[in-house]
Design an enzyme around this catalytic site. Structure first.
Site, PDB file in Angstrom:
ATOM      1  CB  SER A 127      -0.898  -0.005   1.243  1.00 11.39           C
ATOM      2  OG  SER A 127      -1.498   1.261   1.442  1.00 11.39           O
ATOM      3  CE1 TYR A 152      -4.390  -2.010   4.688  1.00 12.00           C
ATOM      4  CE2 TYR A 152      -3.675   0.193   4.079  1.00 12.00           C
ATOM      5  CZ  TYR A 152      -4.076  -1.074   3.716  1.00 12.00           C
ATOM      6  OH  TYR A 152      -4.159  -1.419   2.389  1.00 12.00           O
TER       7      TYR A 152
END
Length: 335
Positions: A127, A152
């Site tokens: 990501s 995350y």
């Protein structure tokens, strides 16, 4: 090829599966169909895949160690595309344990399955959030990413480190793809485009963080999928020019690679909202709010490495991509 695709009921997963099936691959699609967002949307995506004779669905959580071991032993996959994860930056502030269970334990099970069944190449979703506190633009794979600002992001950085360990120890070719703000038809209901479109159509105000000054490298889902498949087809290799005295974070002397996949064209959030308004033919009521914890003010992908590796650069402009999403949304929800 016989491919394991995790997160098959997700929006990137479904689009990837359709492309693989169209070119003749056999796809085993895995998903746990959790209720992080509406399960009916995941089921509708799966319904587009299940009629294909070369697609099989397995309902399984990647965190299920015994189940994953049995799956890899029984199927003997050629390649693996790992997209399953607990997604969402903001949710990771509320429920961090979900990210450890799925993104760390689950990824460990994927790595072990690939190792023991001699998978030729593992491609996995990282990501843009790994860049965290970085402010040098555009973000480059050759820069350090040691300052994540959400759990995350930390789990995605951990995935890259875990992948490198397996590439080094066991010669497992791994490629991580840092996705930059993916959007498009069949998208996730927790993403800004979905939330904004729904609220505007219902006449409700939208929350616009950082007073609309956020910049994102919005990347259309079809471009993401093109990149994923091209990268899967070119197995990760050691970098012959790698020098351990000055290590390059994006490559290694092991068969390990990391690439950005982004549009290489950051767009201000207010301009993005303008595209939604134009596509809907309606104006948004905006609540301008400060930056949220865990968010970064801007993302911007350097995609030179991806272009050099597979000859592809995402290029769908935001106005076109948003228009395609709005057309899908109106049709799917009869809005």
């Amino acid at each position: 090829m016989k491919i394991l695709l995790t997160g098959a009921a997700g929006f990137i997963g479904m689009t990837t599966a359709l492309r693989l099936l169209a070119r003749g691959d056999e796809v085993v699609g895995l998903d746990n169909l959790n209720d992080y967002y509406e399960v009916s949307l995941k089921e509708a995506r799966l319904a587009r895949l299940t009629p294909h004779e070369r697609f099989r669905f397995v309902k399984l959580d990647v965190g299920d160690r015994a189940g994953m071991e049995q799956l890899f032993a029984a199927e003997r996959f050629d390649r693996v595309i790992h997209l399953a994860a607990q997604a969402g930056v903001r949710y990771s502030l509320q429920n961090p344990h979900a990210y450890i269970d799925s993104n760390i334990v689950g990824f460990m099970n994927i790595l072990e399955g690939c190792r023991h069944s001699k998978v030729q190449h593992l491609v996995y979703a990282s990501s843009s959030s790994v860049y965290g506190g970085n402010t040098k633009m555009p973000f480059s794979e050759h820069d350090s990413v040691d300052h994540p600002v959400s759990m995350y992001a930390a789990t995605k950085k951990a995935n890259e480190l875990m992948a490198h360990t397996y590439s080094h120890l066991f010669g497992l070719p791994t490629t991580g793809l840092r996705f930059f703000t993916v959007y498009g038809p069949w998208g996730r209901p927790d993403m800004a485009l979905f939330l904004f479109t729904k609220a505007i159509l219902e006449g409700r105000p939208i929350d616009v963080f950082n007073h609309g000054k956020m910049q994102r490298d919005f990347t259309f889902v079809d471009d993401i999928v093109e990149g994923v498949i091209r990268v899967m087809d070119r197995t990760a290799e050691p970098n012959p020019d790698y020098i351990s005295d000055t290590p390059d974070p994006g490559t290694s002397n092991a068969p390990y690679r990391v690439f950005n996949i982004g549009n290489n064209n950051p767009v201000q959030l207010l301009d993005y909202i303008g595209c939604i308004e134009d596509a809907l033919g309606m104006k948004a009521q905006k609540n301008l709010l400060p930056l949220q914890d865990g968010d970064v003010p801007a993302t911007y992908a350097d995609v030179d490495a991806l272009r050099d590796w597979v000859g592809f650069t995402p290029a769908t402009d935001v106005r076109t991509g948003v228009g395609r999403f709005v057309a899908w949304y109106r049709d799917y929800y009869k809005a």
